[in-house]
Design a protein around this motif. Structure first.
Motif, PDB file in Angstrom:
ATOM      1  N   PRO A   7       0.775  -1.201   0.000  1.00 23.73           N
ATOM      2  CA  PRO A   7       0.000   0.000   0.000  1.00 23.73           C
ATOM      3  C   PRO A   7       0.813   1.260   0.000  1.00 23.73           C
ATOM      4  CG  PRO A   7       0.135  -0.919   2.185  1.00 23.73           C
ATOM      5  CD  PRO A   7       0.904  -1.797   1.293  1.00 23.73           C
ATOM      6  N   ILE A   8       1.845   1.268   0.744  1.00 17.36           N
ATOM      7  CA  ILE A   8       2.430   2.532   1.127  1.00 17.36           C
ATOM      8  C   ILE A   8       3.462   2.977   0.127  1.00 17.36           C
ATOM      9  CG2 ILE A   8       3.993   1.324   2.598  1.00 17.36           C
ATOM     10  CD1 ILE A   8       3.001   4.296   4.032  1.00 17.36           C
ATOM     11  N   GLY A  45       1.565  -5.608   2.881  1.00 14.97           N
ATOM     12  CA  GLY A  45       2.363  -4.395   2.777  1.00 14.97           C
ATOM     13  C   GLY A  45       2.585  -3.639   4.061  1.00 14.97           C
ATOM     14  N   ALA A  46       1.692  -3.808   5.053  1.00 20.41           N
ATOM     15  CA  ALA A  46       1.805  -2.998   6.255  1.00 20.41           C
ATOM     16  C   ALA A  46       0.963  -3.563   7.384  1.00 20.41           C
ATOM     17  CB  ALA A  46       1.374  -1.561   5.971  1.00 20.41           C
ATOM     18  N   VAL A 176       6.372  -2.308   4.989  1.00 22.58           N
ATOM     19  CA  VAL A 176       7.531  -2.963   4.390  1.00 22.58           C
ATOM     20  C   VAL A 176       8.172  -1.986   3.402  1.00 22.58           C
ATOM     21  CG1 VAL A 176       6.540  -5.260   4.657  1.00 22.58           C
ATOM     22  CG2 VAL A 176       6.169  -4.000   2.528  1.00 22.58           C
ATOM     23  N   ILE A 177       9.392  -2.279   2.990  1.00 23.39           N
ATOM     24  CA  ILE A 177      10.066  -1.446   1.996  1.00 23.39           C
ATOM     25  C   ILE A 177       9.832  -1.999   0.595  1.00 23.39           C
ATOM     26  CG2 ILE A 177      12.289  -2.655   2.223  1.00 23.39           C
ATOM     27  CD1 ILE A 177      11.941   1.120   1.643  1.00 23.39           C
ATOM     28  N   GLU A 178       9.754  -3.328   0.472  1.00 20.72           N
ATOM     29  CA  GLU A 178       9.471  -3.995  -0.800  1.00 20.72           C
ATOM     30  C   GLU A 178       9.156  -5.455  -0.511  1.00 20.72           C
ATOM     31  OE1 GLU A 178      13.214  -4.845  -3.206  1.00 20.72           O
ATOM     32  OE2 GLU A 178      13.911  -3.256  -1.890  1.00 20.72           O
ATOM     33  N   PRO A 179       8.539  -6.147  -1.453  1.00 23.35           N
ATOM     34  CA  PRO A 179       8.146  -7.538  -1.205  1.00 23.35           C
ATOM     35  C   PRO A 179       9.360  -8.432  -0.950  1.00 23.35           C
ATOM     36  CG  PRO A 179       7.157  -6.697  -3.224  1.00 23.35           C
ATOM     37  CD  PRO A 179       8.152  -5.692  -2.783  1.00 23.35           C
ATOM     38  N   LEU A 212       0.315  -7.547   9.361  1.00 23.47           N
ATOM     39  CA  LEU A 212       1.238  -7.815   8.253  1.00 23.47           C
ATOM     40  C   LEU A 212       1.439  -9.309   8.105  1.00 23.47           C
ATOM     41  CD1 LEU A 212       3.293  -6.631   6.144  1.00 23.47           C
ATOM     42  CD2 LEU A 212       5.031  -6.946   7.914  1.00 23.47           C
ATOM     43  N   VAL A 213       1.222  -9.796   6.880  1.00 21.12           N
ATOM     44  CA  VAL A 213       1.459 -11.205   6.588  1.00 21.12           C
ATOM     45  C   VAL A 213       2.508 -11.328   5.492  1.00 21.12           C
ATOM     46  CG1 VAL A 213      -0.854 -11.938   7.281  1.00 21.12           C
ATOM     47  CG2 VAL A 213      -0.416 -11.301   4.900  1.00 21.12           C
TER      48      VAL A 213
END
Length: 240
Positions: A7-8, A45-46, A176-179, A212-213
């Motif tokens: 999302p972020i 994502g968060a 998170v910063i990236e997956p 967060l998952v």
């Protein structure tokens, strides 16, 4: 914000775009009742809270965190970013504290996302125990993003961008910063004095609580309920 799927802006600025929520309800000013309980969802994502609050003219989001001590940093890169964010008519603004494990060391530094770009201030090192205010203030004139370290003022950094309109979907939590980048073991992170447009977070409309998952639906960060003051909650590390 805390939309479905990365999302972020810290993720979106890297090319991951999230769908907007289907609708937003107008932000109601003045006294209000606490929602009977936020809808809870899993989010890759968060972790944290997002609301349906919206305004055509201005949006402010703020929270205070205490910088957590990371355990067992290890040599693997691990990142989590306590943040505040909001959307405008064309994108997103966000500000956070990057909690970053790399090469066996952890560093904590301000990070900003606006206009699809990320700007880190990696030379400004916060420390565990620091009290930090994260602040977003957005109107037609300007977007102001700030990381204010009340304990260590030399860490404080701000970013100003042009203004915008049609603001919505403010969020507060851990991004998170990236997956695929694992989450560091930060123990528990406390959020306090959390406000949307000057009102307590718990009074905002359409509140949603996200956990967060990971990629295989493993619970990584659990978001606690909003406390009786309507402004405080915790996020707790569960799994990298």
């Amino acid at each position: 914000s805390l939309h479905d799927a990365l999302p972020i802006s810290f993720a979106a600025a890297l090319g991951f775009v999230a769908p907007a929520l289907a609708s937003s309800s107008p932000f109601q000013t003045g006294a209000g009742k606490r929602s009977p309980g936020a809808h809870t969802a899993s989010n890759p994502g968060a972790a944290g809270y997002e609301t349906h609050a919206s305004s055509p003219n201005a949006m402010s989001v703020t929270t205070t965190i205490v910088v957590p001590a990371v355990k067992n940093c290890g040599t693997t890169r691990k990142v989590i970013i306590p943040f505040v964010s909001a959307d405008d008519s064309s994108g997103q603004g966000a500000v956070g504290l990057d909690i970053h494990c790399r090469n066996g060391k952890v560093i904590y530094f301000p990070i900003f996302a606006a206009g699809g770009n990320i700007e880190a201030r990696a030379s400004a090192h916060a420390h565990p125990g620091d009290e930090i205010v994260l602040r977003l203030s957005w109107n037609a004139t300007r977007l102001l993003l700030a990381v204010v370290d009340k304990t260590r003022p030399s860490v404080t950094r701000k970013l100003t961008e042009p203004g915008s309109s049609s603001f919505s979907d403010p969020g507060i939590g851990d991004s998170v910063i990236e997956p695929g980048v694992p989450v560091p073991d930060f123990g528990k992170l406390s959020f306090s004095e959390s406000k949307i447009n000057g009102r307590a977070l718990g009074l905002a409309p359409g509140l949603r609580r996200d956990n967060l998952v990971g990629m295989s639906d493993v619970l990584q960060i659990k978001t606690g309920p909003i406390r009786s003051d309507n402004k405080s909650f915790t996020t707790t590390f569960k799994h990298s």
